[in-house]
Design an enzyme around this catalytic site. Structure first.
Site, PDB file in Angstrom:
ATOM      1  N   ARG A 237     -30.748 -14.533  -9.168  1.00  0.00           N
ATOM      2  CA  ARG A 237     -31.255 -14.037 -10.343  1.00  0.00           C
ATOM      3  C   ARG A 237     -30.124 -14.150 -11.406  1.00  0.00           C
ATOM      4  O   ARG A 237     -28.873 -13.777 -10.788  1.00  0.00           O
ATOM      5  CB  ARG A 237     -31.573 -12.364 -10.192  1.00  0.00           C
ATOM      6  CG  ARG A 237     -33.021 -12.169  -9.815  1.00  0.00           C
ATOM      7  CD  ARG A 237     -34.140 -12.624 -10.816  1.00  0.00           C
ATOM      8  NE  ARG A 237     -35.340 -12.228 -10.339  1.00  0.00           N
ATOM      9  CZ  ARG A 237     -36.126 -13.080  -9.704  1.00  0.00           C
ATOM     10  NH1 ARG A 237     -35.713 -14.350  -9.196  1.00  0.00           N
ATOM     11  NH2 ARG A 237     -37.495 -12.620  -9.379  1.00  0.00           N
ATOM     12  N   GLU A 266     -33.147 -15.083 -19.463  1.00  0.00           N
ATOM     13  CA  GLU A 266     -34.119 -16.287 -19.592  1.00  0.00           C
ATOM     14  C   GLU A 266     -35.100 -15.972 -20.635  1.00  0.00           C
ATOM     15  O   GLU A 266     -35.500 -14.794 -20.652  1.00  0.00           O
ATOM     16  CB  GLU A 266     -34.782 -16.340 -18.121  1.00  0.00           C
ATOM     17  CG  GLU A 266     -34.163 -16.938 -17.156  1.00  0.00           C
ATOM     18  CD  GLU A 266     -34.683 -16.734 -15.447  1.00  0.00           C
ATOM     19  OE1 GLU A 266     -35.971 -16.975 -15.685  1.00  0.00           O
ATOM     20  OE2 GLU A 266     -33.988 -16.861 -14.648  1.00  0.00           O
ATOM     21  N   HIS A 284     -35.883 -22.263 -13.391  1.00  0.00           N
ATOM     22  CA  HIS A 284     -36.551 -21.239 -12.665  1.00  0.00           C
ATOM     23  C   HIS A 284     -37.668 -21.883 -11.642  1.00  0.00           C
ATOM     24  O   HIS A 284     -38.660 -21.254 -11.962  1.00  0.00           O
ATOM     25  CB  HIS A 284     -36.929 -20.092 -13.324  1.00  0.00           C
ATOM     26  CG  HIS A 284     -36.843 -18.763 -12.454  1.00  0.00           C
ATOM     27  ND1 HIS A 284     -36.831 -17.486 -12.752  1.00  0.00           N
ATOM     28  CD2 HIS A 284     -37.058 -18.529 -11.234  1.00  0.00           C
ATOM     29  CE1 HIS A 284     -36.539 -16.703 -11.873  1.00  0.00           C
ATOM     30  NE2 HIS A 284     -36.969 -17.320 -10.541  1.00  0.00           N
TER      31      HIS A 284
HETATM   32  C1  GLV Z   1     -38.853 -16.016  -8.161  1.00  0.00           C
HETATM   33  O1  GLV Z   1     -37.713 -16.072  -8.499  1.00  0.00           O
HETATM   34  C2  GLV Z   1     -39.177 -14.768  -7.194  1.00  0.00           C
HETATM   35  O2  GLV Z   1     -38.680 -13.822  -7.193  1.00  0.00           O
HETATM   36  O3  GLV Z   1     -40.211 -15.199  -6.655  1.00  0.00           O
END
Ligand code: GLV
Ligand code: GLV
Length: 325
Positions: A237, A266, A284
């Site tokens: 993250r 983001e 991402h």
């Molecule tokens: C992606 O970042 C997730 O947490 O699935």
């Protein structure tokens, strides 16, 4: 009458079909982030909310519907949801573990390779017509084989990272809240406090969830500890890394490169980061394979169905929700 599920973004067809067998679906008609007002009005009308990691599910959203029966997150990370409040309201929250472990570890490796061997930079150079013939000093990068990989956080994805590193004869060190004996036994990994891990690693890969404790885990002080040749990979993250400090560490040569799939704010990216050659930026996409996204969708469907049938959903992240019934 079928129960109602609000799905905030269109999911793979196979999941939509499975969900449609049991639910009446309210869908965000646009393939873009659902505006906050529409999120709240959708929640008012549904029994189950199926949401994305990009949506903040806070008190206001949860309170929009006193009869909300469950929150199904299309992600493994659930820092976007106020879990304590959902628990207090007796609402189960579910996530999508396991099905995305390999895909996410693969993307961490893709970033590691890309940074070490300057793949993106070299691709850009070639496309721009700058390749005028083989050269002994062209795009020299870093070795991977035999180097030290520091894994921060050894849950499922951190473990899958270690498994892949064995194939490259890497020296694996890790830090986590407690020693991980399986990782030590299966991959010969060595437990190491974060400070020492940062000093020793050629590659540092982050695999912790975002919590109050991991927020800005890597900042100015940590970059100073890292080798100047070190490469940082973040597929966890964004806020785990102080992005401003990262920008300066990359610009000043405090570390050699970084590969990022996630960002602090983001979809915004720290200004100037996109101009640096020693950073690889992905939007991402850790879990973005066809099979993985299908499986995440099916897992969400099964959790939603379990909730509506009155069972404890298989991927519940707040089992205590039942104590508050
Ligand atoms: C992606 O970042 C997730 O947490 O699935
Ligand atoms: C993610 O779920 C992990 O455990 O790494």
């Amino acid at each position: 009458m079928k129960p109602v599920i609000f799905i905030t973004r269109k999911l793979p067809e196979i999941a939509m079909e499975r969900i449609a067998q049991r639910f009446e679906i309210i869908e965000n008609p646009y393939d873009e982030a659902v505006p906050r007002e529409e999120l709240i009005s959708g929640v008012k009308e549904c029994d189950i909310l199926l949401c994305m990691l990009s949506e903040k599910i806070d008190r206001e959203v949860i309170d929009a519907n006193p009869n909300l029966k469950g929150i199904v997150n299309y992600a493994v990370g659930f820092n976007n949801i106020d879990i304590a409040y959902a628990t207090q309201k007796s609402i189960p929250v579910t996530n999508t573990p396991d099905v995305l472990t390999d895909a996410t570890a693969d993307v961490a490796w893709a970033l590691l390779f890309a940074c070490a061997r300057r793949v993106v930079e070299a691709d850009r150079f070639t496309r721009e017509g700058k390749f005028h013939g083989w050269s002994p000093l062209l795009f020299l990068g870093a070795d991977i084989t035999g180097k030290t990989l520091g894994i921060v956080g050894t849950g499922r994805i951190g473990t899958a990272m270690a498994k892949r590193a064995v194939g490259f004869d890497m020296n694996i060190i890790y830090c986590s809240n407690s020693p991980n004996f399986l990782l030590e036994r299966d991959y010969n990994a060595k437990f190491c406090p974060l400070d020492l891990l940062l000093e020793m690693s050629d590659f540092v890969s982050l695999h912790v969830p975002l919590t109050a404790q991991t927020n800005h885990l890597i900042g100015i002080k940590e970059f100073v500890k890292m080798k100047n040749s070190a490469i940082l990979i973040n597929t966890a993250r964004g806020p785990v890394v102080d992005e401003r400090a990262l920008y300066h560490a990359l610009e000043d040569g405090e570390i050699a490169a970084a590969g990022l799939d996630v960002y602090e704010d983001e979809p915004d990216i720290y200004p100037g980061l996109e101009k640096l050659d020693n950073v690889v930026l992905l939007p991402h996409v850790g879990s973005a394979t066809i099979d993985t996204r299908n499986n995440m969708g099916l897992m969400c469907a099964e959790n939603a169905i379990a909730i509506i049938e009155g069972f404890i959903p298989p991927q519940v992240v707040n089992p205590d929700y039942r104590k508050h019934v």
